[in-house]
Scaffold this motif. Sequence first.
Motif, mmCIF file in Angstrom:
data_model
loop_
_atom_site.group_PDB
_atom_site.id
_atom_site.type_symbol
_atom_site.label_atom_id
_atom_site.label_comp_id
_atom_site.label_asym_id
_atom_site.label_seq_id
_atom_site.Cartn_x
_atom_site.Cartn_y
_atom_site.Cartn_z
ATOM 1 N N ARG A 1 -61.289 -22.800 -49.017
ATOM 2 C CA ARG A 1 -60.908 -22.546 -47.620
ATOM 3 C C ARG A 1 -60.424 -21.117 -47.503
ATOM 4 N N ARG A 2 -60.704 -20.533 -46.401
ATOM 5 C CA ARG A 2 -60.217 -19.179 -46.128
ATOM 6 C C ARG A 2 -59.011 -19.271 -45.195
ATOM 7 N N GLN B 1 -59.013 -26.363 -51.538
ATOM 8 C CA GLN B 1 -58.473 -27.654 -51.125
ATOM 9 C C GLN B 1 -58.963 -28.686 -52.122
ATOM 10 N N CYS C 1 -53.545 -28.153 -52.233
ATOM 11 C CA CYS C 1 -54.356 -26.949 -52.405
ATOM 12 C C CYS C 1 -53.919 -26.217 -53.657
ATOM 13 N N GLU D 1 -63.419 -14.401 -53.020
ATOM 14 C CA GLU D 1 -64.080 -15.698 -53.093
ATOM 15 C C GLU D 1 -64.635 -15.947 -54.492
ATOM 16 N N TYR E 1 -57.980 -16.743 -49.947
ATOM 17 C CA TYR E 1 -58.762 -17.938 -50.242
ATOM 18 C C TYR E 1 -57.913 -18.933 -51.015
#
Length: 157
Positions: free
Chosen positions: A155-156, A92, A128, A135, A89
């Motif tokens: 974001r993954r 962003q 990022c 998460e 993970y």
Amino acid sequence: MKESNQQLELFSQSSPPQDNSGTMAMRFLSFAAGYEKAIVFIISLIVTGVVCFSFGIEQGKKRIPLEEGITQASLAARSSTDQASSGVYIIQVASFKDKTFAKKEADFLSRKGYPASLWSSSGKFVLCVGNFKSEEKARAVLSKLIKVYNDSFIRRL
């Protein structure tokens, strides 16, 4: 009888008028058929454009360049070999049109203690933060970053 003769004088004594409605109808139908062909052609162009645009979007989703010099294949290979050591993970933070502004912001985040990385995507530079294994850890950092960067999201990889 005299009255009927007066009325006949108003009309010519030549042969009765012929019915041209058949030829007029044919002209109208051929004219309408031309419009129908044009409408069908325009509709087919629109449908073709929408289908091509949709395929382009799908192809674009598959070709998102991440870091500069890293391709999707090398990223997939790196994530499969280093899955235990690297996270899946990231957050962003922002995207920039100008690389100098993006680097300045990345340096600012690095000085604050956040592991910042800069990716190139479609002519824009995406900033990022992190490389989180879960998460929940990413959400904890996101709650701090969202105060400064309102549009941040997880974001993954």
